[in-house]
Each structure stands twice: as C-alpha cells, then as structure tokens.
Motif scaffolding. Structure first.
Motif, PDB file in Angstrom:
ATOM      1  N   VAL A  66      -3.557   6.110   0.383  1.00 17.78           N
ATOM      2  CA  VAL A  66      -2.542   6.602  -0.545  1.00 17.78           C
ATOM      3  C   VAL A  66      -1.343   5.695  -0.362  1.00 17.78           C
ATOM      4  N   ARG A  67      -0.881   5.075  -1.443  1.00 18.09           N
ATOM      5  CA  ARG A  67       0.274   4.175  -1.375  1.00 18.09           C
ATOM      6  C   ARG A  67       1.479   4.868  -1.991  1.00 18.09           C
ATOM      7  N   LEU A  68       2.569   4.882  -1.238  1.00 14.84           N
ATOM      8  CA  LEU A  68       3.816   5.520  -1.671  1.00 14.84           C
ATOM      9  C   LEU A  68       4.888   4.459  -1.804  1.00 14.84           C
ATOM     10  N   ARG A  69       5.471   4.331  -2.985  1.00 13.05           N
ATOM     11  CA  ARG A  69       6.654   3.479  -3.150  1.00 13.05           C
ATOM     12  C   ARG A  69       7.856   4.401  -3.093  1.00 13.05           C
ATOM     13  N   THR A  70       8.508   4.428  -1.936  1.00 11.88           N
ATOM     14  CA  THR A  70       9.653   5.311  -1.749  1.00 11.88           C
ATOM     15  C   THR A  70      10.940   4.549  -2.047  1.00 11.88           C
ATOM     16  N   PRO A  71      12.028   5.260  -2.327  1.00 12.44           N
ATOM     17  CA  PRO A  71      13.293   4.582  -2.638  1.00 12.44           C
ATOM     18  C   PRO A  71      13.812   3.715  -1.496  1.00 12.44           C
ATOM     19  N   ASP A  72      13.512   4.081  -0.236  1.00 10.07           N
ATOM     20  CA  ASP A  72      14.066   3.342   0.893  1.00 10.07           C
ATOM     21  C   ASP A  72      13.066   2.445   1.614  1.00 10.07           C
ATOM     22  N   HIS A  73      11.799   2.421   1.176  1.00  7.70           N
ATOM     23  CA  HIS A  73      10.779   1.543   1.748  1.00  7.70           C
ATOM     24  C   HIS A  73       9.988   0.928   0.589  1.00  7.70           C
ATOM     25  N   PRO A  74       9.656  -0.361   0.671  1.00  6.60           N
ATOM     26  CA  PRO A  74       8.885  -0.954  -0.429  1.00  6.60           C
ATOM     27  C   PRO A  74       7.557  -0.214  -0.649  1.00  6.60           C
ATOM     28  N   THR A  75       6.748  -0.069   0.395  1.00  2.00           N
ATOM     29  CA  THR A  75       5.481   0.640   0.286  1.00  2.00           C
ATOM     30  C   THR A  75       5.090   1.200   1.648  1.00  2.00           C
ATOM     31  N   ALA A  76       4.682   2.445   1.650  1.00  2.00           N
ATOM     32  CA  ALA A  76       4.132   3.074   2.854  1.00  2.00           C
ATOM     33  C   ALA A  76       2.709   3.489   2.501  1.00  2.00           C
ATOM     34  N   GLU A  77       1.802   3.374   3.456  1.00  2.00           N
ATOM     35  CA  GLU A  77       0.409   3.717   3.196  1.00  2.00           C
ATOM     36  C   GLU A  77      -0.095   4.757   4.185  1.00  2.00           C
ATOM     37  N   ILE A  78      -0.856   5.698   3.643  1.00  2.00           N
ATOM     38  CA  ILE A  78      -1.483   6.741   4.442  1.00  2.00           C
ATOM     39  C   ILE A  78      -2.991   6.642   4.223  1.00  2.00           C
ATOM     40  N   ARG A  79      -3.748   6.562   5.296  1.00  2.00           N
ATOM     41  CA  ARG A  79      -5.205   6.553   5.193  1.00  2.00           C
ATOM     42  C   ARG A  79      -5.677   8.003   5.179  1.00  2.00           C
ATOM     43  N   ILE A  80      -6.487   8.354   4.159  1.00  2.00           N
ATOM     44  CA  ILE A  80      -7.022   9.710   4.074  1.00  2.00           C
ATOM     45  C   ILE A  80      -8.549   9.659   4.110  1.00  2.00           C
ATOM     46  N   GLY A  81      -9.153  10.770   4.452  1.00  2.00           N
ATOM     47  CA  GLY A  81     -10.604  10.861   4.519  1.00  2.00           C
ATOM     48  C   GLY A  81     -11.212  11.536   3.305  1.00  2.00           C
TER      49      GLY A  81
END
Length: 105
Positions: A66-81
């Motif tokens: 899951v890729r999140l483009r947050t206002p304070d970080h370019p991209t954060a990623e969460i690995r899900i099952g």
C-alpha cells in the motif's frame, strides 16, 4: 506499536489541497491512521489508485504494498498480506490481514 509518518490533523492541506483520510486496520488494531494525497493498493483485479473525491468502492486486496503519498512525506509504503478496501466519500479504510512498514530506500 508501529512507527508511522506523522500527518496533519486537518483534512485539507495548508495550500487548500484536498486529502483523503486513511485508516489501515489489522486484526490487532489500527496500524496507521492519517491523511494522504493519494493511496495505491494491490487489488485482486490490479493496482487501484485512490484520490480525493473517488467514487465509493469496495475491493478485495492481494498481498503487496500500500503506497501512501502523505503531505509531509513523499511516499510511505506498507506491506500487507491481503485484505479488503472500502472507500466512502474521502474516507479510505484498508482492512489488512497483517501489515509492516517497508523501509525507505
């Protein structure tokens, strides 16, 4: 608990940009909650991108990132099952079997 990117408490970015409210939930509780400019999820039908004002949708998710483009970080990623996604108005809920932060590159 997990280390997460911080997020603003408002649903609109300072420049007036509209955001979506995201919640990633696992069987053990809320993994991450905050605002994002966009969310990308690995649905069983292919990659699904969610932006503000997205049509309501429910989808099955496969294992992936899951890729999140947050206002304070370019991209954060969460690995899900795997799991499910629900989008209603500007609320995005990811119900994941499990979740772990992907280290930044």
């Amino acid at each position: 608990m997990s280390v997460a990117p911080s997020s603003p408490s408002e649903t609109v970015a300072p420049a007036g940009e509209r955001l979506v409210s995201v919640e990633v939930v696992t069987p053990s509780g809320v993994f991450w909650s905050g605002d994002a400019r966009s969310v990308t999820v690995p649905s069983v039908s292919g990659t699904l991108g969610i932006l503000p004002r997205h049509q309501p949708v429910a989808a099955s998710l496969k294992a992936g990132r899951v890729r999140l483009r947050t206002p304070d970080h370019p991209t954060a990623e969460i690995r899900i099952g795997g799991g499910f996604l629900v989008v209603d108005d500007d609320d995005v809920t990811v119900l994941a079997d499990d979740a772990a932060w992907v280290p930044a590159r």
